[in-house]
Scaffold this motif. Structure first.
Motif, short mmCIF file in Angstrom:
data_model
loop_
_atom_site.label_atom_id
_atom_site.label_comp_id
_atom_site.label_asym_id
_atom_site.label_seq_id
_atom_site.Cartn_x
_atom_site.Cartn_y
_atom_site.Cartn_z
N GLY A 20 30.19 38.72 31.44
CA GLY A 20 31.17 39.28 30.52
C GLY A 20 31.53 40.73 30.78
N SER A 21 30.98 41.34 31.84
CA SER A 21 31.26 42.76 32.07
C SER A 21 32.43 43.00 33.02
CB SER A 21 30.01 43.47 32.62
OG SER A 21 29.78 43.10 33.96
N LEU A 22 32.97 41.95 33.62
CA LEU A 22 34.05 42.10 34.59
C LEU A 22 35.33 42.54 33.89
CD1 LEU A 22 34.88 41.64 37.59
CD2 LEU A 22 35.58 39.35 36.89
N LYS A 23 35.91 43.65 34.34
CA LYS A 23 37.17 44.14 33.77
C LYS A 23 38.24 44.04 34.85
CE LYS A 23 34.96 47.39 30.62
NZ LYS A 23 33.58 47.17 30.99
N VAL A 46 55.66 37.67 46.36
CA VAL A 46 55.78 39.03 45.82
C VAL A 46 55.66 39.10 44.31
CG1 VAL A 46 57.02 40.02 47.77
CG2 VAL A 46 58.30 38.94 45.93
N ASN A 47 56.11 38.07 43.59
CA ASN A 47 56.08 38.12 42.13
C ASN A 47 54.87 37.42 41.52
OD1 ASN A 47 58.41 39.65 41.80
ND2 ASN A 47 59.70 37.86 42.06
N ASP A 48 53.91 37.01 42.35
CA ASP A 48 52.67 36.43 41.82
C ASP A 48 51.89 37.50 41.08
OD1 ASP A 48 53.19 33.96 42.94
OD2 ASP A 48 51.79 34.20 44.60
N GLU A 49 51.27 37.10 39.96
CA GLU A 49 50.37 38.02 39.27
C GLU A 49 48.97 37.84 39.83
OE1 GLU A 49 50.69 37.43 35.05
OE2 GLU A 49 52.26 38.94 34.94
N VAL A 50 48.33 38.94 40.15
CA VAL A 50 47.02 38.94 40.78
C VAL A 50 46.06 39.71 39.88
CG1 VAL A 50 45.75 39.56 42.87
CG2 VAL A 50 48.18 39.00 43.02
N ASP A 51 44.84 39.18 39.71
CA ASP A 51 43.81 39.90 38.96
C ASP A 51 43.13 40.90 39.89
OD1 ASP A 51 44.13 38.71 36.46
OD2 ASP A 51 42.81 37.04 36.98
N VAL A 52 43.28 42.18 39.58
CA VAL A 52 42.66 43.26 40.35
C VAL A 52 41.45 43.74 39.56
CG1 VAL A 52 42.99 45.57 41.30
CG2 VAL A 52 44.86 43.92 41.36
N ILE A 53 40.32 43.88 40.23
CA ILE A 53 39.08 44.29 39.57
C ILE A 53 39.09 45.80 39.35
CG2 ILE A 53 36.57 44.41 39.81
CD1 ILE A 53 36.80 41.82 41.50
N LEU A 54 38.90 46.19 38.09
CA LEU A 54 38.81 47.60 37.75
C LEU A 54 37.36 48.07 37.74
CD1 LEU A 54 41.34 47.78 34.79
CD2 LEU A 54 41.74 48.39 37.18
N ASP A 55 36.48 47.23 37.14
CA ASP A 55 35.10 47.65 36.97
C ASP A 55 34.24 46.43 36.63
OD1 ASP A 55 32.98 49.44 36.80
OD2 ASP A 55 33.35 49.91 34.70
N TYR A 56 32.94 46.56 36.88
CA TYR A 56 31.97 45.58 36.43
C TYR A 56 30.63 46.28 36.32
CZ TYR A 56 30.92 45.29 41.44
OH TYR A 56 30.61 45.59 42.74
N GLU A 57 29.67 45.61 35.67
CA GLU A 57 28.41 46.26 35.38
C GLU A 57 27.24 45.37 35.80
OE1 GLU A 57 26.96 47.17 31.16
OE2 GLU A 57 28.52 48.66 31.53
N TYR A 58 26.20 45.98 36.30
CA TYR A 58 24.94 45.30 36.57
C TYR A 58 23.83 46.18 36.04
CZ TYR A 58 20.87 43.33 38.80
OH TYR A 58 19.63 42.77 39.01
N THR A 59 23.04 45.64 35.12
CA THR A 59 21.93 46.40 34.56
C THR A 59 20.65 45.61 34.74
OG1 THR A 59 22.25 45.42 32.38
CG2 THR A 59 23.42 47.48 32.80
N ASN A 60 19.53 46.26 34.51
CA ASN A 60 18.23 45.60 34.61
C ASN A 60 17.83 44.95 33.28
OD1 ASN A 60 17.77 46.19 37.30
ND2 ASN A 60 17.00 48.23 36.81
#
Length: 79
Positions: A20-23, A46-60
């Motif tokens: 759930g941390s993927l933005k 050219v007009n396809d919408e693409v999901d670009v990764i902004l951030d994600y998290e990995y914790t212990n």
């Protein structure tokens, strides 16, 4: 704009992240840039919408984890 197809040259990476941390952000394919990280490995129109990764998290922490594939764009070939 005199092209209709975008063929990215990508490298694949596996990442373990907290569930759930993927933005991501939607971006039109013609706006993609080198070093953008995307969630799919394919050619785009050219007009396809693409999901670009902004951030994600990995914790212990004991939060559930998930394994995802990340593709980094190294070159964009416009046809």
């Amino acid at each position: 704009m005199h092209y209709s197809c975008i063929n990215p040259v990508l490298t694949e990476e596996n990442a373990i992240i907290d569930k759930g941390s993927l933005k991501t952000k939607k971006k039109f394919a013609f706006l993609l840039e080198i070093n953008d990280r995307v969630t799919v490995n394919r050619n785009f129109y050219v007009n396809d919408e693409v999901d670009v990764i902004l951030d994600y998290e990995y914790t212990n922490s004991k939060r559930p984890k998930e394994n995802i594939k990340i593709y980094t764009i190294h070159e964009l070939i416009r046809e």
